[in-house]
Design an enzyme around this catalytic site. Structure first.
Site, PDB file in Angstrom:
ATOM      1  N   LYS A  55       0.808  -1.214   0.000  1.00 37.52           N
ATOM      2  CA  LYS A  55       0.000   0.000   0.000  1.00 37.52           C
ATOM      3  C   LYS A  55       0.846   1.272   0.000  1.00 37.52           C
ATOM      4  O   LYS A  55       0.441   2.303  -0.540  1.00 37.52           O
ATOM      5  CB  LYS A  55      -0.960  -0.034   1.181  1.00 37.52           C
ATOM      6  CG  LYS A  55      -2.016  -1.125   1.028  1.00 37.52           C
ATOM      7  CD  LYS A  55      -2.883  -1.252   2.243  1.00 37.52           C
ATOM      8  CE  LYS A  55      -3.981  -2.294   2.015  1.00 37.52           C
ATOM      9  NZ  LYS A  55      -3.450  -3.608   1.681  1.00 37.52           N
ATOM     10  N   GLU A  71      -2.430   7.667   7.285  1.00 31.35           N
ATOM     11  CA  GLU A  71      -3.002   8.631   6.351  1.00 31.35           C
ATOM     12  C   GLU A  71      -4.168   9.344   7.017  1.00 31.35           C
ATOM     13  O   GLU A  71      -4.720   8.881   8.022  1.00 31.35           O
ATOM     14  CB  GLU A  71      -3.478   7.937   5.073  1.00 31.35           C
ATOM     15  CG  GLU A  71      -4.617   6.971   5.269  1.00 31.35           C
ATOM     16  CD  GLU A  71      -4.968   6.214   3.992  1.00 31.35           C
ATOM     17  OE1 GLU A  71      -4.155   6.227   3.060  1.00 31.35           O
ATOM     18  OE2 GLU A  71      -6.043   5.608   3.955  1.00 31.35           O
ATOM     19  N   ASN A  96     -13.776  -1.200   9.921  1.00 29.32           N
ATOM     20  CA  ASN A  96     -13.066  -1.136   8.633  1.00 29.32           C
ATOM     21  C   ASN A  96     -13.211  -2.400   7.805  1.00 29.32           C
ATOM     22  O   ASN A  96     -12.483  -2.580   6.829  1.00 29.32           O
ATOM     23  CB  ASN A  96     -11.575  -0.835   8.852  1.00 29.32           C
ATOM     24  CG  ASN A  96     -11.363   0.389   9.707  1.00 29.32           C
ATOM     25  OD1 ASN A  96     -11.930   1.437   9.427  1.00 29.32           O
ATOM     26  ND2 ASN A  96     -10.584   0.268  10.768  1.00 29.32           N
ATOM     27  N   GLU A 133      -6.021   2.319  -2.566  1.00 31.98           N
ATOM     28  CA  GLU A 133      -5.108   1.203  -2.769  1.00 31.98           C
ATOM     29  C   GLU A 133      -5.609   0.360  -3.924  1.00 31.98           C
ATOM     30  O   GLU A 133      -6.750   0.502  -4.375  1.00 31.98           O
ATOM     31  CB  GLU A 133      -5.020   0.337  -1.510  1.00 31.98           C
ATOM     32  CG  GLU A 133      -6.352  -0.290  -1.113  1.00 31.98           C
ATOM     33  CD  GLU A 133      -6.338  -0.912   0.265  1.00 31.98           C
ATOM     34  OE1 GLU A 133      -5.497  -0.502   1.081  1.00 31.98           O
ATOM     35  OE2 GLU A 133      -7.161  -1.804   0.517  1.00 31.98           O
ATOM     36  N   PHE A 174     -20.512  -7.646  18.286  1.00 30.67           N
ATOM     37  CA  PHE A 174     -19.983  -8.314  17.101  1.00 30.67           C
ATOM     38  C   PHE A 174     -18.690  -9.090  17.379  1.00 30.67           C
ATOM     39  O   PHE A 174     -17.856  -9.256  16.491  1.00 30.67           O
ATOM     40  CB  PHE A 174     -19.726  -7.299  15.976  1.00 30.67           C
ATOM     41  CG  PHE A 174     -20.966  -6.588  15.522  1.00 30.67           C
ATOM     42  CD1 PHE A 174     -21.798  -7.164  14.579  1.00 30.67           C
ATOM     43  CD2 PHE A 174     -21.307  -5.367  16.050  1.00 30.67           C
ATOM     44  CE1 PHE A 174     -22.956  -6.519  14.166  1.00 30.67           C
ATOM     45  CE2 PHE A 174     -22.462  -4.711  15.649  1.00 30.67           C
ATOM     46  CZ  PHE A 174     -23.283  -5.289  14.704  1.00 30.67           C
TER      47      PHE A 174
END
Length: 667
Positions: free
Chosen positions: A116, A200, A235, A288, A348
């Site tokens: 990446k 980032e 994510n 990416e 979760f």
């Protein structure tokens, strides 16, 4: 064309590749670890080779073991699936050196785009808009905090070799940057054997939209339109669709052409995906490029009619693409819901165990003209292991419009029976009914914004609740008739089943009158409204398929004292069906309260204790890290919910715990 290929993967993607290879007349070889000895992909393949112990680091990502399996079976090519070694340049190079075809891009393209950090630099040099950030290597947590401050919070801490949400953390301050850096580094090392991290800027209110590209070795490259992947949790994508409800044709074309230009710049061949963040003004930024097949590739296949796995195999065989860009139209709409072995009622967290019941919906064309597809790697009676990714199936639907695709998904989810483990079917079912999702007004923050306190089950609207009440009232009548017939054989007297009932559900008491005939029942409510119920359900069936008021209704049902447990659309309901007098008496019964466990830190999932961060006698503050539990390749940091003092610690690092095992007790 190849005679035999080896799939260097497991689970549903291995099964997916085997299906296409079988269709093409190609024999397949599966590889498996100790934990996967009886797995579905092993049963489906023509041959299977054992490659080591359960942890992926001792089996699926050990290049030498995969190479030995290739040599032993004489496989001419290897499909890597996704994850594991799919974006590992050394693996692709080892195959090339051995004269074995890698069903994927050339190793230099993997090196250029699979990393990446490198890929973002190449994208910048090619004039592609990228998200601001720091692309250099980060030595330690102190440097991560410094860089995060320079980039400006919030930041995204990401594993350079990562994917699937592994090794990713969002940090809003220095403390979270320090903690996130170490967790991301640990996860990256465990999942990919590469602990490099970059940082980032985290773009707020983003949409995650990706472009599917396909390129051959003859200079041809096409894009197969886009996928919207904004419904994410931690994510990791949960629901995907194609096309995106947000893009216009001009933006779609610009993103597609840019994705192809980037692929050509690195000599890319095979299937690949260029991921973008798109803001509210349709400005897009390169994130990416995934140099492999994506988990969500089925939705692209459903709207284009292209078998991506087949094209990957043909491109690897040196064939040219059989279509041009102008041939690739968007046909209808497709949805994908990822079925995860994780408990939505426990934030979760991963769930493992035996699938005591696993009954997916029937695949193929539906009565309404839609399509249902289920890519899976498990079977009823099989085990869900703690060693691998928790995704066990991908349920996909297609419809002529987005609304029709959503409705097909709702019915398919309600039809999907899974028992024995915690799973997220209720959650994705609730999302399908959420007004914001239905409108298409979604971002990657959707789950965090709409379920800030986690998921505790869906609340049905009044219209749906009435349909459920009518259904259970009619079903109760069927059950009562059967029960009285059985008791009637004993005393030669059959009690008449009454017509008046009270359905208590979701805090409401709905008085109904059931008027039955040969073809169904008319259920009349107190306000005079009547719903017609038709069904062939019989007592004992776990799935009830009904038509209520002219529309299909599918519910998972189980008998409970005085009624039914009913599950549909993300709701888990206790539906009590009583006579009016029984209902009056039930209102007088005291409510049973759950036990108080507030003084204990309980293990929320089956997993391995990685670290205990406190000692007996320590005073802890709200939000302080108490312990770290690892399960399914993810680290989960357990934090104090309030201030307190540690009285006793009953677990230690290295211990394997079950759900609700006590880790520590507070005073």
């Amino acid at each position: 064309m190849f005679d035999k290929i080896l799939i260097a993967n497991r689970g549903e993607i291995a099964c997916r590749v085997i299906k296409t290879a079988r269709k093409m007349g190609i024999k397949t070889v599966a590889v498996y670890s100790d934990a996967d000895r009886n797995a579905l992909h092993v049963k489906m393949a023509d041959e299977a080779v054992h490659i080591g112990a359960a942890p992926a680091a001792q089996s699926y990502i050990v290049i030498d073991k995969i190479m030995a399996a290739v040599k032993a079976t004489g496989a001419q090519a290897v499909h890597p699936g996704y994850g594991f070694l799919s974006e590992n340049r050394a693996f692709a190079a080892a195959l090339e050196a051995a004269g074995v075809v890698f069903i994927g891009p050339p190793s230099p393209a993997i090196e250029a785009m699979g990393d990446k950090i490198t890929s973002k630099k190449i994208a910048q040099e090619a004039g592609v808009s990228t998200v601001p950030g720091y692309m250099g290597l980060i030595a330690d947590a102190d440097e991560a905090v410094k860089i995060s401050g320079q980039v400006g919070y919030p930041v995204m801490i990401k594993a350079s070799a990562g994917g699937g949400g592994k090794g990713m953390r969002i940090a809003w301050n220095d403390a979270e940057a320090r903690e996130g850096f170490q967790s991301s580094k640990n996860e990256a090392a465990a999942s990919f054997g590469d602990d490099r991290i970059f940082i980032e800027k985290f773009v707020t209110q983003p949409r995650h939209i990706e472009i599917q590209v396909l390129a051959d070795s003859h200079g041809n490259c096409v894009y197969l339109h886009e996928r919207e992947c904004s419904i994410q949790r931690r994510n990791q994508k949960v629901i995907e669709e194609a096309p995106s409800p947000f893009l216009d044709e001009a933006t779609r074309r610009a993103m597609g052409e840019q994705a192809c230009a980037l692929a050509k710049a690195v000599g890319y061949t095979s299937a690949g995906t260029v991921e973008f963040i798109v803001d509210g003004n349709r400005n897009f930024y390169f994130l990416e490029m995934n140099t492999r097949l994506q988990v969500e590739h089925p939705v692209t296949e459903l709207i284009t009619g292209v078998d991506l796995v087949e094209q990957m195999i043909r491109v690897a065989d040196g064939q040219a693409l059989p279509f041009a860009q102008s041939d690739l139209k968007i046909n209808g709409w497709a949805m994908e819901s990822r079925l995860y072995a994780e408990d939505p009622y426990r934030n979760f967290l991963p769930s493992i165990g035996r699938l005591t019941r696993y009954r997916p919906p029937v695949e193929g064309v539906t009565e309404r003209g839609g399509i249902v597809r289920n890519d899976t790697g498990v079977f009823e009676g099989g085990e869900i292991s703690m060693y691998y990714d928790p995704m066990i199936a991908k349920l996909c639907t297609w419809g002529a419009t987005r609304g029709e695709a959503i409705e097909e998904m709702r019915l398919a989810l309600d039809t999907f029976e899974v028992e024995g483990i915690g799973h997220n079917l209720p959650f994705v079912g609730a999302v399908m009914d959420h007004p914001r999702f239905v409108s298409g007004n979604i971002t990657t923050a959707f789950i965090a914004e709409e379920y800030p306190e986690g998921f505790q089950g869906a609340t049905l609207d009044d219209a749906t609740l009435r349909r459920v009440a009518a259904a259970v009232a009619a079903m109760n009548r069927v059950a009562e008739i059967r029960r009285t017939k059985i008791s009637g054989t004993m005393d030669n007297h059959q009690r008449r089943v009454g017509d008046d009932w009270v359905v208590a559900v979701q805090g409401q008491a709905l008085a109904v009158t059931v008027d039955a005939d040969r073809d169904g029942s008319n259920v009349r409510f107190a306000d005079g409204a009547v719903l017609r119920v038709a069904s062939d359900w019989t007592p004992g069936q776990a799935l009830a398929r009904l038509v209520v008021d002219g529309a299909p209704l599918v519910m998972k049902v189980a008998k409970i004292p005085g009624g039914f447990r009913v599950r549909l659309r993300g709701a888990d309901l206790k539906c009590h069906v009583r006579t009016p007098r029984q209902h009056e008496l039930a209102l007088l019964m005291p409510e049973k309260l759950p036990p108080d466990t507030s003084r204990f830190l309980l293990c929320p999932m089956p997993g391995l204790i990685v670290a205990i961060n406190v000692a007996e006698g320590d005073e802890v503050q709200e939000g302080q890290a108490l312990a770290t539990v690892e399960a399914m390749k993810m680290e989960n940091i357990l934090k104090a919910e309030k201030r307190g003092v540690v009285k006793k610690i009953t677990a230690s690092a290295g211990a394997s715990l079950r759900v609700d095992d006590v880790i520590m007790e507070f005073e």
